[in-house]
Scaffold this motif. Structure first.
Motif, mmCIF file in Angstrom:
data_model
loop_
_atom_site.group_PDB
_atom_site.id
_atom_site.type_symbol
_atom_site.label_atom_id
_atom_site.label_comp_id
_atom_site.label_asym_id
_atom_site.label_seq_id
_atom_site.Cartn_x
_atom_site.Cartn_y
_atom_site.Cartn_z
ATOM 1 N N GLU A 53 1.750 9.244 -5.790
ATOM 2 C CA GLU A 53 2.157 10.765 -5.230
ATOM 3 C C GLU A 53 3.242 11.062 -6.358
ATOM 4 O OE1 GLU A 53 1.179 12.866 -3.067
ATOM 5 O OE2 GLU A 53 -0.440 11.703 -2.759
ATOM 6 N N GLN B 15 9.677 7.730 -5.498
ATOM 7 C CA GLN B 15 8.947 6.737 -4.760
ATOM 8 C C GLN B 15 10.027 6.157 -3.855
ATOM 9 O OE1 GLN B 15 7.739 3.789 -7.546
ATOM 10 N NE2 GLN B 15 7.463 5.408 -9.092
ATOM 11 N N TYR C 107 9.875 8.342 -0.635
ATOM 12 C CA TYR C 107 8.459 8.292 0.062
ATOM 13 C C TYR C 107 8.246 6.891 0.836
ATOM 14 C CZ TYR C 107 3.290 7.940 0.677
ATOM 15 O OH TYR C 107 2.056 7.985 1.130
ATOM 16 N N GLU D 95 1.028 4.128 -2.901
ATOM 17 C CA GLU D 95 0.986 5.528 -2.496
ATOM 18 C C GLU D 95 2.083 6.481 -3.114
ATOM 19 O OE1 GLU D 95 0.440 5.795 1.715
ATOM 20 O OE2 GLU D 95 -1.657 4.931 1.784
ATOM 21 N N ALA E 91 0.658 -1.132 -0.045
ATOM 22 C CA ALA E 91 0.087 -0.058 -0.013
ATOM 23 C C ALA E 91 0.711 1.195 0.049
ATOM 24 C CB ALA E 91 -1.118 -0.024 1.193
ATOM 25 N N ALA E 92 1.935 1.330 0.757
ATOM 26 C CA ALA E 92 2.888 2.410 0.770
ATOM 27 C C ALA E 92 3.593 2.692 -0.472
ATOM 28 C CB ALA E 92 3.954 2.083 1.868
ATOM 29 N N THR F 199 8.180 6.817 4.920
ATOM 30 C CA THR F 199 7.241 6.100 5.569
ATOM 31 C C THR F 199 7.780 4.960 6.419
ATOM 32 O OG1 THR F 199 5.792 6.075 3.423
ATOM 33 C CG2 THR F 199 5.307 4.289 4.993
#
Length: 117
Positions: A34, A58, A61, A30, A26-27, A65
């Motif tokens: 983004e 990515q 991100y 996302e 899921a991360a 996370t």
């Protein structure tokens, strides 16, 4: 069974691993979304540049996370330790209070028995 040995995995272990994989995926999704939104606003990038920016976005991100999850897990461990210590303290106080109360009741019974006898 695990791939490493012949011991069966417990259900909660499998569920935790599955949940972890789902959270990571899921991360990643996302992060991809983004990155696409970010590079979409940069129309002057070439396709190669856009791909490079998206890949780095990515990576950043996902790293952000991961750090956030690690901080959350660390804080959870800290809170658990604090609550366990508080629980032990309260349990000791309760036991001490119970023992004191029992001693007082026993002393009262002894005094009443001696005075009536």
């Amino acid at each position: 069974m695990t791939a490493m040995d012949d011991r069966p995995l417990e259900a909660h272990t499998l569920i935790n691993e599955l949940e972890g994989h789902l959270l990571i995926e899921a991360a990643r999704a996302e992060g991809r979304a983004e990155a696409a939104r970010f590079t979409g606003s940069l129309a002057w990038l070439t396709d190669t540049q856009q791909e490079e920016v998206e890949a780095r976005y990515q990576e950043n991100y996902l790293a952000l996370t991961r750090r956030s999850w690690q901080r959350t897990a660390q804080r959870g461990r800290e809170l658990r330790a604090e609550y366990e210590e508080r629980y032990r303290t309260l349990r000791r106080r309760l036991c001490a209070g119970f023992l004191l109360g029992a001693a007082l009741v026993l002393a009262a019974v002894v005094v009443m028995t001696v005075s009536n006898g």
